[in-house]
Motif scaffolding. Structure first.
Motif: not given
Length: 123
Positions: A106-107, A38, A42-45
Motif C-alpha cells: 500500500s502506497s 507510474q 496511468k495511476e501509480r502502482e
C-alpha cells in the motif's frame, strides 16, 4: 530524508536493467522499502517491496519471476533487478521508504519518496 533513485534508461524488450535507490538521513535498516511505478496516463502502482531484514519480499503479479528486489543495509541502498523487460514495463519508477519494518504493497504506508527514474522498453 532523501531517496535518490537511478539506473533507468532505454532498453529493448527482453533486456535487463538494475535500478538503485540510495537512502540518506534516516536509520535505513529500520524500515521496509518499496518500488512503485507510474506509466503515462496511468495511476501509480506497486511493483515490489522488501522488509527491513530482507527476509520477506513482495511482488506485483505483473513482475513476479522477472524482477528481484534486494537491499544492502550497510550501504543504505535498495536495488531492483529487472529482467525480461516488456514494453508495458515502461514507466517512471519510484523508491519509497515505509513507515514501518514490514513490507507492504500500500502506497499509503510509505512516507518518503524518491524523485523517480524513467525506464523505457522498446518493442
Amino acid at each position: 530524508v532523501q531517496l535518490q533513485a537511478c539506473g533507468g534508461g532505454l532498453v529493448q524488450a527482453g533486456g535487463s536493467l538494475r535500478l538503485s535507490c540510495v537512502i540518506s538521513g534516516t536509520p535505513f535498516s529500520s524500515n521496509a522499502v518499496g518500488w512503485f511505478r507510474q506509466a503515462p496516463g496511468k495511476e501509480r502502482e506497486f511493483v515490489a517491496a522488501i522488509n527491513r531484514s530482507a527476509v520477506r519480499t513482495y511482488y506485483a503479479d505483473s513482475v513476479r519471476g522477472r524482477f528481484t528486489i534486494s537491499r544492502n543495509n550497510a550501504e543504505n541502498t535498495v536495488y531492483l533487478q529487472m529482467n525480461s523487460l516488456k514494453p508495458e514495463d515502461t514507466a517512471v519508477y519510484y523508491c519509497a521508504l515505509s513507515r514501518g519494518a514490514g513490507a507492504t504493497m500500500s502506497s499509503g504506508n510509505y512516507y518518503y519518496w524518491g524523485q523517480g527514474t524513467l525506464v523505457t522498453v522498446s518493442s
